[in-house]
Write an enzyme that holds these catalytic residues in place. Structure first.
Site, PDB file in Angstrom:
ATOM      1  N   HIS A  62      -5.020  14.598  47.876  1.00  0.00           N
ATOM      2  CA  HIS A  62      -6.269  14.044  47.364  1.00  0.00           C
ATOM      3  C   HIS A  62      -6.550  14.429  45.918  1.00  0.00           C
ATOM      4  O   HIS A  62      -6.166  15.491  45.457  1.00  0.00           O
ATOM      5  CB  HIS A  62      -7.442  14.540  48.213  1.00  0.00           C
ATOM      6  CG  HIS A  62      -7.270  14.274  49.662  1.00  0.00           C
ATOM      7  ND1 HIS A  62      -7.693  15.147  50.626  1.00  0.00           N
ATOM      8  CD2 HIS A  62      -6.719  13.236  50.334  1.00  0.00           C
ATOM      9  CE1 HIS A  62      -7.425  14.666  51.823  1.00  0.00           C
ATOM     10  NE2 HIS A  62      -6.815  13.504  51.671  1.00  0.00           N
ATOM     11  N   LYS A  72     -10.787  22.623  42.217  1.00  0.00           N
ATOM     12  CA  LYS A  72     -10.957  23.178  43.559  1.00  0.00           C
ATOM     13  C   LYS A  72     -10.504  24.630  43.550  1.00  0.00           C
ATOM     14  O   LYS A  72      -9.558  24.988  42.857  1.00  0.00           O
ATOM     15  CB  LYS A  72     -10.131  22.400  44.594  1.00  0.00           C
ATOM     16  CG  LYS A  72     -10.603  20.983  44.795  1.00  0.00           C
ATOM     17  CD  LYS A  72      -9.726  20.234  45.776  1.00  0.00           C
ATOM     18  CE  LYS A  72     -10.205  18.793  45.893  1.00  0.00           C
ATOM     19  NZ  LYS A  72      -9.272  17.968  46.647  1.00  0.00           N
ATOM     20  N   TYR A 132     -13.156  25.638  50.608  1.00  0.00           N
ATOM     21  CA  TYR A 132     -12.906  25.354  49.209  1.00  0.00           C
ATOM     22  C   TYR A 132     -14.167  24.933  48.488  1.00  0.00           C
ATOM     23  O   TYR A 132     -15.029  24.248  49.017  1.00  0.00           O
ATOM     24  CB  TYR A 132     -11.754  24.390  48.958  1.00  0.00           C
ATOM     25  CG  TYR A 132     -11.679  23.117  49.752  1.00  0.00           C
ATOM     26  CD1 TYR A 132     -12.023  21.908  49.180  1.00  0.00           C
ATOM     27  CD2 TYR A 132     -11.202  23.128  51.057  1.00  0.00           C
ATOM     28  CE1 TYR A 132     -11.908  20.734  49.892  1.00  0.00           C
ATOM     29  CE2 TYR A 132     -11.082  21.957  51.775  1.00  0.00           C
ATOM     30  CZ  TYR A 132     -11.443  20.761  51.185  1.00  0.00           C
ATOM     31  OH  TYR A 132     -11.330  19.601  51.898  1.00  0.00           O
ATOM     32  N   ASP A 168      -4.793   9.192  54.849  1.00  0.00           N
ATOM     33  CA  ASP A 168      -3.743   9.962  54.184  1.00  0.00           C
ATOM     34  C   ASP A 168      -2.354   9.392  54.455  1.00  0.00           C
ATOM     35  O   ASP A 168      -1.447   9.555  53.656  1.00  0.00           O
ATOM     36  CB  ASP A 168      -3.799  11.423  54.607  1.00  0.00           C
ATOM     37  CG  ASP A 168      -5.002  12.152  54.015  1.00  0.00           C
ATOM     38  OD1 ASP A 168      -5.639  11.611  53.095  1.00  0.00           O
ATOM     39  OD2 ASP A 168      -5.292  13.271  54.475  1.00  0.00           O
TER      40      ASP A 168
END
Length: 187
Positions: A62, A72, A132, A168
Site C-alpha cells: 500500500h 508510517k 502503526y 490486495d
C-alpha cells in the site's frame, strides 16, 4: 532511540535504547525532536492497529499518492512480521528497490517508512498484531498499491500466502501501470 538508515535513503530501522532495572525496562518509541534530527517527518495524523489471525496473512503493498503521501512507523506488538517497503520515488537512485525487516514483539524494532514508498507485510506467527502511526490522513481517492507477487519487484515473502484481501490480490502489475505510477509519484 537508535536510528539505522537502510539502503533506501530516508527509510530507517528504529531500535529501542532501553533503560533497564529490576522491574523490566523503559524506552522511548517516538520523539518529534529525534525524528527531526534524522530528517524524518515527525507528524502523526492517525494511529492504526491490525490483527492477523493466521500466520501467512499478507497485507500490502500500500501507498498514498501525492499530494497526500503517507509516512508510517510500523511495529509488531504481538507475534512477528516481515515488513517490506519499496521505494517509489522516480528521482531516487533506489527507485523500485526494496528492503525487508523482521519486526517482532520480542525485538521491539520499528520501521520508519518515508513518503512515496509502498509498504506491506506478512504475519510470521498466528495472532500477530501490528501498530502503526501514519503521517497523513487517509485519502481514499489517492490510495494505491503494488501487486505483492509482481515478478518485476521480486519481493521475497518467507511463507506461502494464506490470507490476502481481494483488493490486495488485484493491484496491477508494474508492466501495466508503471508509467502512470512514475508520473503520479514525480514531484
Amino acid at each position: 532511540m537508535i536510528f539505522t538508515e537502510t539502503k533506501l535513503k530516508g527509510a530507517f530501522i528504529l531500535d529501542l535504547e532501553k533503560r533497564s532495572d529490576d522491574r523490566g525496562f523503559f524506552a522511548r518509541t517516538f520523539c518529534q525532536n529525534e525524528f527531526r534530527e534524522h530528517g524524518l517527518k515527525p507528524v502523526i495524523a492517525q494511529a492504526n492497529l491490525a490483527f492477523n489471525a493466521r500466520k501467512g496473512t499478507l497485507r500490502g503493498m500500500h501507498f498514498q499518492y501525492p499530494p497526500h503521501p503517507e509516512t508510517k512507523l510500523v511495529r509488531a506488538t504481538r507475534g512477528a512480521i516481515l515488513d517490506i517497503i519499496v521505494d517509489l520515488r522516480p528521482e531516487s537512485p533506489t527507485y523500485l528497490q526494496s528492503v525487508g525487516v523482521e519486526l517482532t514483539a520480542d525485538n521491539h524494532r520499528a520501521l520508519y517508512v518515508p513518503e512515496r514508498f509502498a509498504h506491506g507485510y506478512q504475519a510470521l506467527e498466528d495472532e500477530t498484531e501490528t501498530s502503526y502511526q501514519v503521517g497523513e490522513f487517509y485519502a481514499p481517492g489517492l490510495e494505491g498499491g503494488l501487486l505483492w507477487s509482481d515478478p518485476d519487484l521480486g519481493l521475497d515473502w518467507p511463507l506461502p500466502v494464506k490470507e490476502i484481501s481481494p483488493k490486495d490480490r488485484a493491484w496491477p502489475l508494474l508492466r501495466d501501470g508503471g508509467a502512470r505510477l512514475r508520473e503520479r509519484m514525480t514531484r
